[in-house]
Design an enzyme around this catalytic site. Structure first.
Site, PDB file in Angstrom:
ATOM      1  N   ILE A  45      22.694   1.587   8.142  1.00 42.48           N
ATOM      2  CA  ILE A  45      21.479   1.663   7.310  1.00 42.48           C
ATOM      3  C   ILE A  45      21.710   2.649   6.156  1.00 42.48           C
ATOM      4  O   ILE A  45      22.357   3.677   6.350  1.00 42.48           O
ATOM      5  CB  ILE A  45      20.294   2.158   8.193  1.00 42.48           C
ATOM      6  CG1 ILE A  45      20.117   1.265   9.424  1.00 42.48           C
ATOM      7  CG2 ILE A  45      19.009   2.300   7.428  1.00 42.48           C
ATOM      8  CD1 ILE A  45      19.703  -0.143   9.133  1.00 42.48           C
ATOM      9  N   LYS A  83      22.197  -3.909   4.973  1.00 45.64           N
ATOM     10  CA  LYS A  83      22.293  -4.614   6.252  1.00 45.64           C
ATOM     11  C   LYS A  83      20.978  -4.404   7.003  1.00 45.64           C
ATOM     12  O   LYS A  83      20.414  -3.322   6.896  1.00 45.64           O
ATOM     13  CB  LYS A  83      23.451  -4.032   7.080  1.00 45.64           C
ATOM     14  CG  LYS A  83      24.812  -4.152   6.388  1.00 45.64           C
ATOM     15  CD  LYS A  83      25.875  -3.301   7.101  1.00 45.64           C
ATOM     16  CE  LYS A  83      27.165  -3.297   6.295  1.00 45.64           C
ATOM     17  NZ  LYS A  83      28.222  -2.444   6.862  1.00 45.64           N
ATOM     18  N   GLU A 122      32.357  -4.741  12.843  1.00 44.20           N
ATOM     19  CA  GLU A 122      31.164  -3.895  12.704  1.00 44.20           C
ATOM     20  C   GLU A 122      30.876  -3.069  13.955  1.00 44.20           C
ATOM     21  O   GLU A 122      31.022  -3.553  15.067  1.00 44.20           O
ATOM     22  CB  GLU A 122      29.943  -4.798  12.492  1.00 44.20           C
ATOM     23  CG  GLU A 122      29.430  -4.863  11.087  1.00 44.20           C
ATOM     24  CD  GLU A 122      28.890  -3.564  10.514  1.00 44.20           C
ATOM     25  OE1 GLU A 122      28.669  -2.599  11.273  1.00 44.20           O
ATOM     26  OE2 GLU A 122      28.695  -3.501   9.302  1.00 44.20           O
ATOM     27  N   ASP A 123      30.414  -1.830  13.757  1.00 39.77           N
ATOM     28  CA  ASP A 123      29.997  -1.013  14.910  1.00 39.77           C
ATOM     29  C   ASP A 123      28.473  -0.909  15.002  1.00 39.77           C
ATOM     30  O   ASP A 123      27.962  -0.312  15.948  1.00 39.77           O
ATOM     31  CB  ASP A 123      30.576   0.406  14.818  1.00 39.77           C
ATOM     32  CG  ASP A 123      29.913   1.232  13.714  1.00 39.77           C
ATOM     33  OD1 ASP A 123      29.699   0.669  12.610  1.00 39.77           O
ATOM     34  OD2 ASP A 123      29.600   2.398  13.956  1.00 39.77           O
ATOM     35  N   ASP A 168      33.488  -3.024   8.054  1.00 46.40           N
ATOM     36  CA  ASP A 168      32.594  -1.898   7.835  1.00 46.40           C
ATOM     37  C   ASP A 168      33.494  -0.655   7.818  1.00 46.40           C
ATOM     38  O   ASP A 168      34.634  -0.699   8.289  1.00 46.40           O
ATOM     39  CB  ASP A 168      31.589  -1.858   8.998  1.00 46.40           C
ATOM     40  CG  ASP A 168      30.715  -0.628   8.932  1.00 46.40           C
ATOM     41  OD1 ASP A 168      30.192  -0.337   7.839  1.00 46.40           O
ATOM     42  OD2 ASP A 168      30.563   0.053   9.972  1.00 46.40           O
ATOM     43  N   LEU A 169      33.018   0.435   7.263  1.00 42.31           N
ATOM     44  CA  LEU A 169      33.837   1.657   7.196  1.00 42.31           C
ATOM     45  C   LEU A 169      33.497   2.631   8.326  1.00 42.31           C
ATOM     46  O   LEU A 169      34.313   2.883   9.219  1.00 42.31           O
ATOM     47  CB  LEU A 169      33.614   2.337   5.831  1.00 42.31           C
ATOM     48  CG  LEU A 169      34.276   3.702   5.669  1.00 42.31           C
ATOM     49  CD1 LEU A 169      35.791   3.591   5.673  1.00 42.31           C
ATOM     50  CD2 LEU A 169      33.809   4.368   4.368  1.00 42.31           C
ATOM     51  N   ASP A 170      32.250   3.162   8.255  1.00 38.84           N
ATOM     52  CA  ASP A 170      31.852   4.237   9.168  1.00 38.84           C
ATOM     53  C   ASP A 170      31.776   3.717  10.601  1.00 38.84           C
ATOM     54  O   ASP A 170      30.978   2.829  10.900  1.00 38.84           O
ATOM     55  CB  ASP A 170      30.479   4.788   8.745  1.00 38.84           C
ATOM     56  CG  ASP A 170      30.514   5.434   7.358  1.00 38.84           C
ATOM     57  OD1 ASP A 170      31.454   6.195   7.096  1.00 38.84           O
ATOM     58  OD2 ASP A 170      29.610   5.168   6.545  1.00 38.84           O
ATOM     59  N   SER A 220      30.592  -1.954   3.172  1.00 42.87           N
ATOM     60  CA  SER A 220      29.954  -0.745   3.721  1.00 42.87           C
ATOM     61  C   SER A 220      28.678  -0.398   2.965  1.00 42.87           C
ATOM     62  O   SER A 220      28.585  -0.619   1.759  1.00 42.87           O
ATOM     63  CB  SER A 220      30.940   0.423   3.595  1.00 42.87           C
ATOM     64  OG  SER A 220      30.299   1.646   3.847  1.00 42.87           O
ATOM     65  N   ALA A 221      27.715   0.187   3.674  1.00 43.41           N
ATOM     66  CA  ALA A 221      26.478   0.651   3.042  1.00 43.41           C
ATOM     67  C   ALA A 221      26.684   1.983   2.333  1.00 43.41           C
ATOM     68  O   ALA A 221      25.833   2.431   1.572  1.00 43.41           O
ATOM     69  CB  ALA A 221      25.396   0.806   4.103  1.00 43.41           C
ATOM     70  N   SER A 222      27.834   2.608   2.577  1.00 45.05           N
ATOM     71  CA  SER A 222      28.040   3.976   2.086  1.00 45.05           C
ATOM     72  C   SER A 222      28.337   4.033   0.593  1.00 45.05           C
ATOM     73  O   SER A 222      29.055   3.208   0.054  1.00 45.05           O
ATOM     74  CB  SER A 222      29.198   4.625   2.832  1.00 45.05           C
ATOM     75  OG  SER A 222      29.479   5.897   2.276  1.00 45.05           O
ATOM     76  N   ARG A 273      21.300   5.512   3.146  1.00 45.60           N
ATOM     77  CA  ARG A 273      20.913   6.929   3.252  1.00 45.60           C
ATOM     78  C   ARG A 273      19.393   7.103   3.216  1.00 45.60           C
ATOM     79  O   ARG A 273      18.821   7.784   4.069  1.00 45.60           O
ATOM     80  CB  ARG A 273      21.568   7.696   2.094  1.00 45.60           C
ATOM     81  CG  ARG A 273      21.604   9.193   2.286  1.00 45.60           C
ATOM     82  CD  ARG A 273      22.260   9.854   1.090  1.00 45.60           C
ATOM     83  NE  ARG A 273      23.593   9.316   0.807  1.00 45.60           N
ATOM     84  CZ  ARG A 273      24.245   9.509  -0.333  1.00 45.60           C
ATOM     85  NH1 ARG A 273      23.717  10.240  -1.298  1.00 45.60           N
ATOM     86  NH2 ARG A 273      25.442   8.973  -0.521  1.00 45.60           N
ATOM     87  N   LYS A 314      22.882   3.563  12.221  1.00 48.59           N
ATOM     88  CA  LYS A 314      24.196   3.021  11.861  1.00 48.59           C
ATOM     89  C   LYS A 314      24.043   1.788  10.975  1.00 48.59           C
ATOM     90  O   LYS A 314      23.271   0.891  11.302  1.00 48.59           O
ATOM     91  CB  LYS A 314      25.008   2.695  13.117  1.00 48.59           C
ATOM     92  CG  LYS A 314      25.429   3.948  13.870  1.00 48.59           C
ATOM     93  CD  LYS A 314      26.346   3.622  15.038  1.00 48.59           C
ATOM     94  CE  LYS A 314      26.778   4.910  15.732  1.00 48.59           C
ATOM     95  NZ  LYS A 314      27.556   4.613  16.957  1.00 48.59           N
ATOM     96  N   ASN A 335      29.810   6.700  -0.392  1.00 47.74           N
ATOM     97  CA  ASN A 335      30.961   7.626  -0.357  1.00 47.74           C
ATOM     98  C   ASN A 335      32.249   6.921   0.063  1.00 47.74           C
ATOM     99  O   ASN A 335      33.243   7.583   0.371  1.00 47.74           O
ATOM    100  CB  ASN A 335      30.689   8.748   0.650  1.00 47.74           C
ATOM    101  CG  ASN A 335      29.501   9.612   0.252  1.00 47.74           C
ATOM    102  OD1 ASN A 335      29.451  10.119  -0.865  1.00 47.74           O
ATOM    103  ND2 ASN A 335      28.543   9.779   1.158  1.00 47.74           N
ATOM    104  N   THR A 363      33.424   8.419  11.025  1.00 46.82           N
ATOM    105  CA  THR A 363      32.481   9.243  10.255  1.00 46.82           C
ATOM    106  C   THR A 363      31.075   9.175  10.844  1.00 46.82           C
ATOM    107  O   THR A 363      30.231   9.991  10.483  1.00 46.82           O
ATOM    108  CB  THR A 363      32.422   8.764   8.791  1.00 46.82           C
ATOM    109  OG1 THR A 363      32.491   7.346   8.812  1.00 46.82           O
ATOM    110  CG2 THR A 363      33.541   9.327   7.962  1.00 46.82           C
TER     111      THR A 363
HETATM  112  C1  BG6 Z   1      26.781   3.432   6.670  1.00 47.66           C
HETATM  113  C2  BG6 Z   1      26.521   4.337   7.849  1.00 47.66           C
HETATM  114  O1  BG6 Z   1      28.102   2.996   6.710  1.00 47.66           O
HETATM  115  O2  BG6 Z   1      26.550   4.116   5.455  1.00 47.66           O
HETATM  116  C3  BG6 Z   1      25.123   4.935   7.769  1.00 47.66           C
HETATM  117  O3  BG6 Z   1      26.649   3.604   9.049  1.00 47.66           O
HETATM  118  C4  BG6 Z   1      24.959   5.629   6.415  1.00 47.66           C
HETATM  119  O4  BG6 Z   1      24.959   5.843   8.824  1.00 47.66           O
HETATM  120  C5  BG6 Z   1      25.235   4.649   5.290  1.00 47.66           C
HETATM  121  O5  BG6 Z   1      23.634   6.130   6.290  1.00 47.66           O
HETATM  122  C6  BG6 Z   1      25.119   5.278   3.906  1.00 47.66           C
HETATM  123  O6  BG6 Z   1      26.139   6.217   3.752  1.00 47.66           O
HETATM  124  P1  BG6 Z   1      26.242   7.280   2.601  1.00 47.66           P
HETATM  125  O7  BG6 Z   1      27.656   7.799   2.747  1.00 47.66           O
HETATM  126  O8  BG6 Z   1      26.045   6.568   1.302  1.00 47.66           O
HETATM  127  O9  BG6 Z   1      25.204   8.308   2.843  1.00 47.66           O
HETATM  128 MG    MG Z   2      29.385   1.457  10.737  1.00 42.50          MG
END
Ligand code: BG6
Ligand code: MG
Length: 219
Positions: free
Chosen positions: A48, A146, A170-171, A10-12, A115-117, A50, A46, A119, A18
């Site tokens: 989840i 997730k 994972e955190d 996982d990233l964040d 990662s769910a992000s 955006r 965490k 970014n 972050t």
């Molecule tokens: C996850 C974070 O890695 O990414 C969540 O734990 C976050 O908190 C999700 O909402 C989505 O991230 P982003 O950067 O696309 O808004």
């Molecule tokens: Mg995380």
């Protein structure tokens, strides 16, 4: 004993903290809408996506918005978040992470991001970690978030490993559940009180090594 062929990260909150910036930006959104939420509630955000996070937060504040308003607030939150991300430096990579990733590579173990992000590439570039990953699966690639295992199953496939040959770091509670649902071992990064479903929990990567990885997968 199954050999570990890939580690999925996982990233964040795992590679870089972050999670604190997400919390700050979401809190600002809540405050501007006239309410607040706690660090304890933040645990549920965490891992989840955006838009799912926004739904939970609005629910906590008892705020109802139109779909258009939701998109506008999520965009604002992301801009505040990115303002914080753009100030990040490679010094913010969490302790022991580069050393652990280098030792994985030296041992021929593949490395993927799960990662769910949306970014994630921007953040990895910012902290100069992009080159460590053989595959990157993130919020731009998945249709199910997730605790669905999709992101990690795609990571396993991209590295040519079977789920049983993968270890996930994972955190987030939802992330640990995703790893387990995918048939993988899960190393929780953080508190054992929160990450109760993980196979083991480490406070930092300074407590972990490739040798411990082999031990973890022995069954
Ligand atoms: C996850 C974070 O890695 O990414 C969540 O734990 C976050 O908190 C999700 O909402 C989505 O991230 P982003 O950067 O696309 O808004
Ligand atoms: Mg995380």
């Amino acid at each position: 004993m199954t050999t570990v062929k890939a580690c999925l990260f996982d990233l964040d909150g795992v590679i870089v903290d972050t999670a604190v910036y997400h919390f700050q930006a979401w809190r600002r959104l809540a405050n501007e809408l006239g309410f607040d939420f706690t660090e304890h509630q933040n645990e549920q955000l965490k891992g989840i996506s955006r838009m799912e996070s926004l739904e939970l937060i609005l629910n906590w504040g008892g705020v109802t918005l139109t779909e258009e308003e939701k998109v506008a607030w999520a965009t604002k939150k992301n801009q505040w978040y990115l303002d914080l991300v753009m100030q990040m430096t490679p010094n913010e990579v969490l302790p022991g992470v580069p050393e652990f990733l280098k030792s994985l590579r030296a041992n021929g173990i593949k490395i993927a991001l799960g990662s769910a992000s949306k970014n994630s590439k921007l953040i990895l570039e910012r902290i100069q970690m992009l080159d460590y990953f053989d595959a990157i699966i993130d919020g731009n690639n998945i249709t199910k978030g997730k605790p669905d295992p999709q992101v990690f199953l795609m990571g396993a496939e991209a590295t040519g490993a079977q789920p049983s040959e993968c270890v996930v770091f994972e955190d987030a509670v939802a992330g640990v559940q995703a790893a387990k649902a995918g048939g993988m071992k899960a190393v929780g990064v953080g508190s054992a009180d929160i990450l109760t479903e993980a196979d083991i929990v480490i406070a930092t990567f300074e407590d972990f090594s490739v040798e411990k990885l082999a031990h973890l997968n022995r069954n």
